[in-house]
Design an enzyme around this catalytic site. Structure first.
Site, PDB file in Angstrom:
ATOM      1  N   GLY A 212      -5.696  -5.496   2.538  1.00  0.00           N
ATOM      2  CA  GLY A 212      -4.394  -5.475   3.214  1.00  0.00           C
ATOM      3  C   GLY A 212      -3.886  -6.867   3.540  1.00  0.00           C
ATOM      4  O   GLY A 212      -2.741  -7.230   3.209  1.00  0.00           O
TER       5      GLY A 212
ATOM      6  N   ARG B 210       0.825  -1.218   0.000  1.00  0.00           N
ATOM      7  CA  ARG B 210       0.000   0.000   0.000  1.00  0.00           C
ATOM      8  C   ARG B 210       0.858   1.267   0.000  1.00  0.00           C
ATOM      9  O   ARG B 210       0.471   2.278  -0.592  1.00  0.00           O
ATOM     10  CB  ARG B 210      -0.942  -0.001   1.215  1.00  0.00           C
ATOM     11  CG  ARG B 210      -2.150  -0.882   0.992  1.00  0.00           C
ATOM     12  CD  ARG B 210      -3.090  -0.821   2.164  1.00  0.00           C
ATOM     13  NE  ARG B 210      -4.322  -1.529   1.876  1.00  0.00           N
ATOM     14  CZ  ARG B 210      -5.238  -1.811   2.787  1.00  0.00           C
ATOM     15  NH1 ARG B 210      -5.069  -1.473   4.046  1.00  0.00           N
ATOM     16  NH2 ARG B 210      -6.336  -2.445   2.439  1.00  0.00           N
TER      17      ARG B 210
ATOM     18  N   LYS C  63     -12.649  -9.362   9.436  1.00  0.00           N
ATOM     19  CA  LYS C  63     -13.567  -8.205   9.527  1.00  0.00           C
ATOM     20  C   LYS C  63     -14.963  -8.648   9.093  1.00  0.00           C
ATOM     21  O   LYS C  63     -15.415  -8.360   7.982  1.00  0.00           O
ATOM     22  CB  LYS C  63     -13.074  -7.081   8.629  1.00  0.00           C
ATOM     23  CG  LYS C  63     -11.843  -6.373   9.163  1.00  0.00           C
ATOM     24  CD  LYS C  63     -11.464  -5.251   8.224  1.00  0.00           C
ATOM     25  CE  LYS C  63     -10.179  -4.592   8.667  1.00  0.00           C
ATOM     26  NZ  LYS C  63      -9.687  -3.619   7.684  1.00  0.00           N
TER      27      LYS C  63
ATOM     28  N   GLY D 201     -12.364  -3.908   1.979  1.00  0.00           N
ATOM     29  CA  GLY D 201     -13.776  -3.536   2.106  1.00  0.00           C
ATOM     30  C   GLY D 201     -14.180  -2.592   0.986  1.00  0.00           C
ATOM     31  O   GLY D 201     -15.269  -2.705   0.417  1.00  0.00           O
TER      32      GLY D 201
END
Ligand code: 3PG
Length: 381
Positions: free
Chosen positions: A339, A34, A192, A362
């Site tokens: 990630g 990233r 998540k 997401g």
């Protein structure tokens, strides 16, 4: 929409929101993807002689409280190494104002240490806006969040624009989705659970088969069997029941379980119908791997987000590794995002074998669902 590349940034204070939320282990960066994908944006701002302020979140710390575990300091050190010629400093206290010169970079400490960040607090948004003349939104991976540094700041800053990474992610994903061939296999895992649950129904509309792992899979398994201490979301059980009726979802049939959660925990493979109260599902088992691999081999398009288990623990990485390698070896067009997913891709060295890697997790799923993101609509206005 205004684009960063078209604006005059000369001597302007430019607040660039990036997603530098990289996985860390003992304060060391596990995957720098990233940050690396954000470097062209930073270099563009340098080329345009801007006074550069870089902002990002890292993890989900408790707001209003400093916690070294979530500090962006390791990211700052990495940036210094990557840009040795540039004057880069790190700022922990910046809300009252900061000094930044042309061709200089200030990296702000984790914005989620600030009270109100995730609630899109108005006062905090104003404070960010006061730090700069121009706001650049380039955090694709956080573009699904309506937070002060990703969204609220736009209401108070003189000028807002889209950054190159956000633009190219959106453009590429749009192209891919328009052209995707069936069968489309979606693979969703990770921890998540609640964020992803809300996106499953629209993903199912475009998907032929969905393979689940991680906390999401546990929530579905819990409809049929007790799952001991495993991660799951009780609030989503009813939704899971409805989604399961589509008959497009495949669940693990066996899993690697443990009685403790640590890096050296021992794995036992068990049928999902046999989990004891003190046990915890931490990975998928071999039979599930075989079942999932067959589906992956038939796919023409693969959408992948999230590991199958706790891949950071050696005894629980096998399921994720097998599925990752199977995706890499498939002839399908594969799109991966997130990630942790990028960390898996790095770990198993399959970077070159994935057709497109998105920095968003997401955000990537939400973009597939809505074909837009809240900040894009705002920037258009
Ligand atoms: C991600 O890793 O998906 C992004 O950085 C967003 O993080 P969040 O889910 O904590 O908002």
């Amino acid at each position: 929409m205004l684009h960063m590349k078209d604006l005059n940034l000369e001597n302007k204070r430019v607040f660039i929101r990036l997603d530098l939320n990289v996985p860390l282990k003992n304060n060391k960066i596990i995957s720098s993807e990233r940050i690396d994908r954000s470097l062209p944006t930073i270099k563009l701002a340098l080329k345009k002689n801007a006074k550069i302020i870089l902002a990002s979140h890292l993890g989900r710390p408790k707001e209003g409280q400093y916690d070294k575990k979530f500090s962006l300091f390791p990211v700052f050190k990495y940036l210094k190494k990557k840009l040795p010629e540039v004057n880069i400093t790190f700022s922990k206290k910046y809300l009252e104002g900061i000094n930044v010169n042309t061709h200089q970079i200030v990296v702000l400490e984790n914005v989620r240490f600030n009270c109100g960040e995730t609630d899109n607090n108005i006062d905090l948004s104003k404070q960010y806006a006061n730090l700069c003349d121009i706001f650049v939104m380039d955090a694709f991976a956080t573009a699904h969040r309506i937070e002060s540094s990703t969204y609220g700041i736009c209401n108070f800053v003189q000028k807002s624009c889209i950054g190159p990474l956000l633009y190219s992610e959106v453009k590429t994903l749009k192209n891919i989705l328009n052209k995707s061939k069936h069968p489309i296999v979606t693979i969703i895992g990770g921890a998540k659970v609640s964020t992803k649950f809300n996106l499953l129904s629209s993903l199912l509309k475009i998907t032929d088969t969905m393979l689940l792992g991680g906390g999401i899979a546990n929530t579905f398994i819990s409809l049929f069997y007790p799952i001991g201490k495993s991660l799951y979301e009780k609030n989503f059980q009813n939704k899971a029941k409805t989604l399961y009726k589509t008959k497009k979802i495949l669940l693990p049939i066996d899993s690697r379980v443990s009685t403790s959660y640590s890096i050296d925990s021992i794995a036992t493979i068990k049928s999902v119908s046999n989990i004891l109260p003190h046990e915890e599902i931490l990975d998928i088992g071999n039979k599930t791997v075989q079942k999932y691999k067959k589906i992956i081999q038939q796919a023409k398009t693969i959408l992948w987000n999230g590991p199958m288990g706790v891949f950071e623990f050696p005894n629980f990485s096998k399921g994720t590794e097998e599925i990752a390698k199977s995706i890499a070896n498939s002839t399908a067009f594969s799109v991966a995002g997130g990630g942790d997913t990028i960390a898996v891709i790095d770990l198993f060295n399959i970077y070159k074998k994935i057709s497109y890697i998105s920095t968003g997790g997401g955000a990537f799923l939400e973009f597939i669902e809505n074909k837009t993101l809240p900040i894009l609509e705002k920037l258009k206005k």
